[in-house]
Design a protein around this motif. Sequence first.
Motif, PDB file in Angstrom:
ATOM      1  N   ASP A 213       0.834  -1.206   0.000  1.00 11.47           N
ATOM      2  CA  ASP A 213       0.000   0.000   0.000  1.00 11.47           C
ATOM      3  C   ASP A 213       0.868   1.255   0.000  1.00 11.47           C
ATOM      4  O   ASP A 213       0.541   2.253  -0.652  1.00 11.47           O
ATOM      5  CB  ASP A 213      -0.917   0.000   1.228  1.00 11.47           C
ATOM      6  CG  ASP A 213      -1.985  -1.077   1.153  1.00 11.47           C
ATOM      7  OD1 ASP A 213      -2.273  -1.543   0.024  1.00 11.47           O
ATOM      8  OD2 ASP A 213      -2.519  -1.473   2.213  1.00 11.47           O
ATOM      9  N   LYS A 216       2.244   1.863  -3.425  1.00 11.43           N
ATOM     10  CA  LYS A 216       1.223   2.323  -4.362  1.00 11.43           C
ATOM     11  C   LYS A 216       0.883   3.803  -4.198  1.00 11.43           C
ATOM     12  O   LYS A 216       0.177   4.372  -5.036  1.00 11.43           O
ATOM     13  CB  LYS A 216      -0.042   1.479  -4.204  1.00 11.43           C
ATOM     14  CG  LYS A 216       0.114   0.052  -4.714  1.00 11.43           C
ATOM     15  CD  LYS A 216      -1.151  -0.770  -4.505  1.00 11.43           C
ATOM     16  CE  LYS A 216      -0.976  -2.194  -5.020  1.00 11.43           C
ATOM     17  NZ  LYS A 216      -2.176  -3.030  -4.771  1.00 11.43           N
ATOM     18  N   PRO A 221       3.722   4.118  -9.272  1.00  9.89           N
ATOM     19  CA  PRO A 221       4.345   3.029  -8.502  1.00  9.89           C
ATOM     20  C   PRO A 221       4.827   1.904  -9.401  1.00  9.89           C
ATOM     21  O   PRO A 221       4.309   1.684 -10.496  1.00  9.89           O
ATOM     22  CB  PRO A 221       3.207   2.548  -7.598  1.00  9.89           C
ATOM     23  CG  PRO A 221       1.962   2.888  -8.350  1.00  9.89           C
ATOM     24  CD  PRO A 221       2.259   4.173  -9.060  1.00  9.89           C
ATOM     25  N   LEU A 223       4.512  -1.599  -9.974  1.00 12.26           N
ATOM     26  CA  LEU A 223       3.623  -2.705  -9.633  1.00 12.26           C
ATOM     27  C   LEU A 223       4.314  -4.029  -9.957  1.00 12.26           C
ATOM     28  O   LEU A 223       5.314  -4.062 -10.673  1.00 12.26           O
ATOM     29  CB  LEU A 223       2.311  -2.564 -10.396  1.00 12.26           C
ATOM     30  CG  LEU A 223       1.560  -1.241 -10.140  1.00 12.26           C
ATOM     31  CD1 LEU A 223       0.328  -1.138 -11.032  1.00 12.26           C
ATOM     32  CD2 LEU A 223       1.181  -1.094  -8.674  1.00 12.26           C
ATOM     33  N   ASP A 227      -0.177  -7.664  -9.207  1.00 12.95           N
ATOM     34  CA  ASP A 227      -0.871  -6.462  -9.678  1.00 12.95           C
ATOM     35  C   ASP A 227      -1.096  -6.543 -11.185  1.00 12.95           C
ATOM     36  O   ASP A 227      -2.157  -6.152 -11.694  1.00 12.95           O
ATOM     37  CB  ASP A 227      -0.043  -5.211  -9.343  1.00 12.95           C
ATOM     38  CG  ASP A 227       0.365  -5.160  -7.877  1.00 12.95           C
ATOM     39  OD1 ASP A 227      -0.525  -5.191  -7.022  1.00 12.95           O
ATOM     40  OD2 ASP A 227       1.576  -5.101  -7.604  1.00 12.95           O
TER      41      ASP A 227
END
Length: 387
Positions: A213, A216, A221, A223, A227
């Motif tokens: 979190d 993100k 971000p 990933l 994701d």
Amino acid sequence: MEGHKIKTKSKFKVRHQKHKLFRANDPLLSVLMWGVNFTIHELETVNIPVMLLPEHFKAYVKIRIDNQNFNKEVMPSHFKVKEYCPLVFRAFREYWKVHDNSFRDSLTEPPIPLNEVNKSNITYYQSYDRRFVLKCISKEDVEQIHNILPEYHRYIVETQGDTLLPHYYAMYRLTVDDKENYILVMRNILSSKLKIHYKYDVKGSTVDRSASDKEKLSPCPTLKDNDFLETKRIIELGSDQKNVFMERLKRDVDFLVNQHKMGYSLLIGIHDLDQGGVERERRLSGVDMNTSDLSGNDSSDGSESPTQINDDSSFDEPFRMRSSESSTRRELYNLGIIDILTNYGMKKKSAHVAKTKLSGSDADGISTVRPEIYARRFLEFIDKHFI
């Protein structure tokens, strides 16, 4: 230095500022800029050999500065700079058309810290023009690079530099305040000119492969595999481009297997042409257009986007491909392999056993596995999600 002799130790006092000031907020970066300027200047006096010899892979340039009087507000009074294998890395730069003067110009302006959150707490910088990434590495990483360097060089020569592997340009040890810092300079896979809207780091494994979190919260971000799967992402290259890409990828992965490497990732940077706006040309004055001007980082903060995009962009951006004409998306993909230094030795074998017990039924998805298994799973994941 005389002739082709590179192993050098020097000690002197600098009393007057004769050239530019190497000012940065961090003394380490000031020393880096000074060191790049010094070592590139030293290479100008060296006769470049027609063929690299085994001793070139062990050579170094090393200098110690005491009582640094000029620029003392931002430069430490005592520091040491060591460049590893200067002729070898210069050969790499020449393969990829990065000229020494251009390289020096990029790295004698203050590098920009990359503040993106990462679990490994590794510090990264990018050159001010976004062409290069500077990674703070460990002493063990330096050893791994030395171990792989002769075979890496052979591979680059055999493939004529046509590879998705990291493009390594220089490696330094900087001693500041009696602390040794190791920095690896490499081409930035992501575009120096275009904003990156989406970014993925995929290994083909699923255990502990989701961005946190906190990660993100970054504007763009990085990933990860889960994701990628959750968003049902597909990289649409079309059959011809995919065949070219997969052939190159398989060849590179075979090299990594032969070097007993695992843990590497495919970095995917996506520029959405519709989000990016109208394509336009930005003319750069004073830029050597013979150099590889493509290697900077994404601009996740919304800086200029996009610049000129040529139909034949592979020359200027070797890691870039475009979505197929039949795709519903108009995207540019920057694709390259990163983090290739993890050796599958006793430490990783022990980690494999421990993670297998902890993961239970998910053991097939762990990232710490034998190089052959890692490579097969990695290639299968890419092959499945690239169409």
